[in-house]
Design a protein around this motif. Structure first.
Motif, short mmCIF file in Angstrom:
data_model
loop_
_atom_site.label_atom_id
_atom_site.label_comp_id
_atom_site.label_asym_id
_atom_site.label_seq_id
_atom_site.Cartn_x
_atom_site.Cartn_y
_atom_site.Cartn_z
N ARG A 62 13.63 -0.84 -23.04
CA ARG A 62 13.70 -0.22 -21.73
C ARG A 62 13.43 -1.29 -20.69
N CYS A 63 14.17 -1.27 -19.59
CA CYS A 63 14.00 -2.33 -18.61
C CYS A 63 14.28 -1.83 -17.20
N ALA A 99 1.47 -7.30 -19.76
CA ALA A 99 1.73 -7.98 -21.04
C ALA A 99 0.99 -7.28 -22.18
N LEU A 100 -0.24 -6.87 -21.93
CA LEU A 100 -1.01 -6.15 -22.94
C LEU A 100 -0.34 -4.83 -23.30
N LEU A 101 0.11 -4.10 -22.30
CA LEU A 101 0.78 -2.82 -22.55
C LEU A 101 2.06 -3.02 -23.34
N ARG A 102 2.87 -3.99 -22.96
CA ARG A 102 4.13 -4.23 -23.66
C ARG A 102 3.87 -4.64 -25.11
N LYS A 103 2.86 -5.46 -25.33
CA LYS A 103 2.52 -5.88 -26.70
C LYS A 103 1.98 -4.70 -27.50
N THR A 104 1.07 -3.95 -26.91
CA THR A 104 0.43 -2.83 -27.58
C THR A 104 1.42 -1.74 -27.94
N ALA A 116 8.48 3.39 -18.09
CA ALA A 116 8.22 2.85 -16.76
C ALA A 116 8.69 1.41 -16.66
N PRO A 117 9.49 1.10 -15.65
CA PRO A 117 9.90 -0.29 -15.47
C PRO A 117 8.69 -1.16 -15.12
N THR A 164 8.27 -3.17 -12.76
CA THR A 164 7.97 -3.14 -11.32
C THR A 164 7.06 -1.96 -10.98
N LYS A 165 7.27 -0.83 -11.63
CA LYS A 165 6.42 0.34 -11.37
C LYS A 165 5.00 0.10 -11.86
N ILE A 166 4.88 -0.46 -13.05
CA ILE A 166 3.54 -0.73 -13.60
C ILE A 166 2.81 -1.75 -12.75
N LEU A 167 3.52 -2.76 -12.28
CA LEU A 167 2.88 -3.79 -11.45
C LEU A 167 2.45 -3.26 -10.08
N ARG A 168 3.02 -2.14 -9.64
CA ARG A 168 2.61 -1.53 -8.37
C ARG A 168 1.36 -0.66 -8.52
#
Length: 99
Positions: free
Chosen positions: A84-85, A69-74, A52-53, A55-59
């Protein structure tokens, strides 16, 4: 599964970049708010979230930049510009396409 006080409980897996894409997000140790928001958005596996980009997660209702940030780190992705971007990668400058 572990047994605590006579009850069987599913063992939680510590966050790590080595989590397989097909692992259920329910087995990743995250705050309940984040777990519920991802499930409501249909992101049920580690791979779903990794793909998921940002932008999708932030929506997703209830998730913000700190949750992202927690998800990307985890999940082992340092930023949206990692594996992935949001954007299609451009051809590398050092790509030799000689004849």
């Amino acid at each position: 599964m572990t047994t605590i006080g006579g009850k069987k409980e599913q063992a939680m897996i510590d966050p790590s970049p080595e989590l397989p894409d097909d692992m259920s997000m329910a087995n990743v140790e995250l705050p309940p708010k984040v777990q519920q928001a991802l499930a409501a958005a249909g992101l049920t596996t580690v791979g779903d979230v990794r793909e998921a980009p940002d932008t999708k997660i932030l929506r997703i209702r209830g998730l913000g930049k700190s949750s992202l940030a927690l998800l990307r780190k985890t999940l082992g992705l340092p930023s949206s510009q990692g594996v992935r971007c949001d954007t299609t990668p451009t051809q590398a400058k050092n790509d030799d396409r000689k004849g």
